[in-house]
Motif scaffolding. Structure first.
Motif, PDB file in Angstrom:
ATOM      1  N   ARG A  24      45.615  46.649  34.226  1.00  0.00           N
ATOM      2  CA  ARG A  24      45.383  47.904  34.951  1.00  0.00           C
ATOM      3  C   ARG A  24      43.900  48.278  34.958  1.00  0.00           C
ATOM      4  O   ARG A  24      43.518  49.425  34.752  1.00  0.00           O
ATOM      5  N   GLY A  25      43.077  47.242  35.187  1.00  0.00           N
ATOM      6  CA  GLY A  25      41.638  47.445  35.307  1.00  0.00           C
ATOM      7  C   GLY A  25      40.874  47.462  34.006  1.00  0.00           C
ATOM      8  O   GLY A  25      39.639  47.544  34.023  1.00  0.00           O
ATOM      9  N   GLU A  26      41.564  47.370  32.874  1.00  0.00           N
ATOM     10  CA  GLU A  26      40.908  47.421  31.562  1.00  0.00           C
ATOM     11  C   GLU A  26      40.873  46.023  30.939  1.00  0.00           C
ATOM     12  O   GLU A  26      41.872  45.281  30.989  1.00  0.00           O
ATOM     13  N   LEU A  27      39.753  45.683  30.342  1.00  0.00           N
ATOM     14  CA  LEU A  27      39.644  44.414  29.629  1.00  0.00           C
ATOM     15  C   LEU A  27      40.515  44.461  28.374  1.00  0.00           C
ATOM     16  O   LEU A  27      40.340  45.333  27.527  1.00  0.00           O
ATOM     17  N   VAL A  28      41.437  43.502  28.243  1.00  0.00           N
ATOM     18  CA  VAL A  28      42.322  43.474  27.069  1.00  0.00           C
ATOM     19  C   VAL A  28      42.235  42.158  26.304  1.00  0.00           C
ATOM     20  O   VAL A  28      42.814  42.024  25.222  1.00  0.00           O
ATOM     21  N   ARG A  67      37.870  44.534  40.246  1.00  0.00           N
ATOM     22  CA  ARG A  67      37.780  45.681  41.160  1.00  0.00           C
ATOM     23  C   ARG A  67      38.178  45.275  42.572  1.00  0.00           C
ATOM     24  O   ARG A  67      38.917  45.986  43.257  1.00  0.00           O
ATOM     25  N   ARG A  68      37.711  44.104  43.013  1.00  0.00           N
ATOM     26  CA  ARG A  68      37.973  43.675  44.388  1.00  0.00           C
ATOM     27  C   ARG A  68      39.433  43.278  44.596  1.00  0.00           C
ATOM     28  O   ARG A  68      39.998  43.510  45.666  1.00  0.00           O
ATOM     29  N   LEU A  69      40.054  42.680  43.597  1.00  0.00           N
ATOM     30  CA  LEU A  69      41.443  42.221  43.763  1.00  0.00           C
ATOM     31  C   LEU A  69      42.448  43.329  43.482  1.00  0.00           C
ATOM     32  O   LEU A  69      43.510  43.375  44.108  1.00  0.00           O
ATOM     33  N   ALA A  70      42.161  44.182  42.511  1.00  0.00           N
ATOM     34  CA  ALA A  70      42.973  45.384  42.264  1.00  0.00           C
ATOM     35  C   ALA A  70      44.456  45.079  42.096  1.00  0.00           C
ATOM     36  O   ALA A  70      45.308  45.670  42.775  1.00  0.00           O
ATOM     37  N   TRP A  98      42.823  34.775  46.967  1.00  0.00           N
ATOM     38  CA  TRP A  98      41.797  35.576  46.282  1.00  0.00           C
ATOM     39  C   TRP A  98      40.377  35.259  46.729  1.00  0.00           C
ATOM     40  O   TRP A  98      39.487  36.125  46.660  1.00  0.00           O
ATOM     41  N   TYR A  99      40.147  34.055  47.214  1.00  0.00           N
ATOM     42  CA  TYR A  99      38.783  33.659  47.563  1.00  0.00           C
ATOM     43  C   TYR A  99      38.122  34.569  48.605  1.00  0.00           C
ATOM     44  O   TYR A  99      36.946  34.943  48.443  1.00  0.00           O
ATOM     45  N   PRO A 100      38.797  34.937  49.706  1.00  0.00           N
ATOM     46  CA  PRO A 100      38.121  35.766  50.707  1.00  0.00           C
ATOM     47  C   PRO A 100      37.576  37.079  50.154  1.00  0.00           C
ATOM     48  O   PRO A 100      36.605  37.621  50.705  1.00  0.00           O
ATOM     49  N   ARG A 101      38.182  37.590  49.086  1.00  0.00           N
ATOM     50  CA  ARG A 101      37.692  38.842  48.502  1.00  0.00           C
ATOM     51  C   ARG A 101      36.579  38.625  47.478  1.00  0.00           C
ATOM     52  O   ARG A 101      35.927  39.589  47.061  1.00  0.00           O
ATOM     53  N   LEU A 102      36.388  37.383  47.069  1.00  0.00           N
ATOM     54  CA  LEU A 102      35.419  37.113  46.001  1.00  0.00           C
ATOM     55  C   LEU A 102      34.229  36.297  46.471  1.00  0.00           C
ATOM     56  O   LEU A 102      33.470  35.776  45.639  1.00  0.00           O
TER      57      LEU A 102
END
Length: 282
Positions: free
Chosen positions: A193-197, A228-231, A89-93
């Motif tokens: 699915r992209g929503e804060l829960v 958004r970046r990890l999706a 995950w680091y390279p995307r963040l």
């Protein structure tokens, strides 16, 4: 198909769950006490399930075993790695999280000091060893060499790649025990699915702390960008505030394996069920 202790259930006719007790109160949750759950006599040919069965030593292998029976976990093996292991995950963040290096073999102090300076924050690629400060916040080469000797023997760390991170002073909320990483102004967020829960304090033991509305908004903006970046479908993002006031991503994890920390599990799963009901099957 299912291992001893595992259970496959349909929650509120909306979400398939593959569960197993771990004995950890911060992780386990009795779905059938709070939601309508059933065990359909006949399963569909293909279903997508969320696992809450602890961390498997071989996620990819378990994924393949279940997929052969028509049970597909919500994360593919590739998505699981992207969500849970820093080298993935680091390279995307980059820009959202402290500068980091990782090593397949125990690194030498000279390389780490030259690249990141001292002090340095050190952990396994997946986790620390019980948040021990003496193995995580290392002031110089001697501390580092001693810690690497312990890493080689530690049952939690010896199988993980070593991750070294630029030390960024965080806003503290409590010093804690002598050999524990000081509790910082850190929060755990769950995203479905992209929503804060789910949102709550990370350090669920010790002195309580809370964010103001403005602080929460700033923290969630950083976490949302990471999402958004990890999706990936079910992501946990831990964020903390530096003493400067800046918010950073501290860690990402697969929501299937993550403890609830200071988040109400009932509220979390109720929110996931709501989102799933609104969006329909993935």
């Amino acid at each position: 198909m299912l291992r001893t202790g595992e259970d496959l259930l349909l929650v509120e006719d909306t979400l398939w769950m593959l569960t197993a007790p771990t004995g950890q109160g911060i992780y386990d949750f009795p779905f059938d006490r709070f939601f309508a759950c059933r065990h359909p006599y006949q399963l569909p040919e293909r279903l997508v399930a969320v696992a809450r069965a602890g961390a498997w030593n071989d996620y990819a292998g378990r994924y393949r075993e279940l997929a052969a029976e028509g049970i597909h976990l919500v994360h593919s093996p590739e998505q699981h790695l992207l969500a849970s292991e820093l080298p993935h995950w680091y390279p995307r963040l980059e820009g959202l999280t402290p500068r980091s290096l990782w090593f397949d073999e125990l690194p030498d102090a000279e390389t780490v000091g030259r690249e990141l300076g001292w002090p340095v924050f050190v952990k396994g690629e997946r986790q620390t060893s019980r948040h021990r400060k003496s193995l995580s916040i290392l002031e110089g080469p001697e501390d580092f060499r001693r810690a690497m000797e312990e890493y080689a023997r530690d049952r939690i760390l010896h199988w993980q790649r070593v991750v070294c991170r630029e030390f960024r002073p965080l806003r503290r909320v409590e010093e804690g025990a002598p050999d524990r990483i000081p509790s910082s102004f850190e929060f755990r967020t769950f995203w479905w699915r992209g929503e804060l829960v789910g949102w709550g304090h990370y350090w669920w033991q010790g002195s309580p702390y809370a964010a103001s509305a403005e602080e929460q908004q700033a923290a969630l903006a950083v976490a949302r960008e990471a999402v958004r970046r990890l999706a990936v479908p079910f992501l946990v993002v831990d964020v903390a505030q530096e003493v400067s006031g800046r918010w950073l991503v501290i860690e990402c994890n697969d929501g299937q394996e993550s403890g609830y920390a200071g988040i109400s599990p009932f509220t979390l799963w109720r929110n996931i069920l709501r989102v799933e009901g609104e969006k329909g099957p993935p």
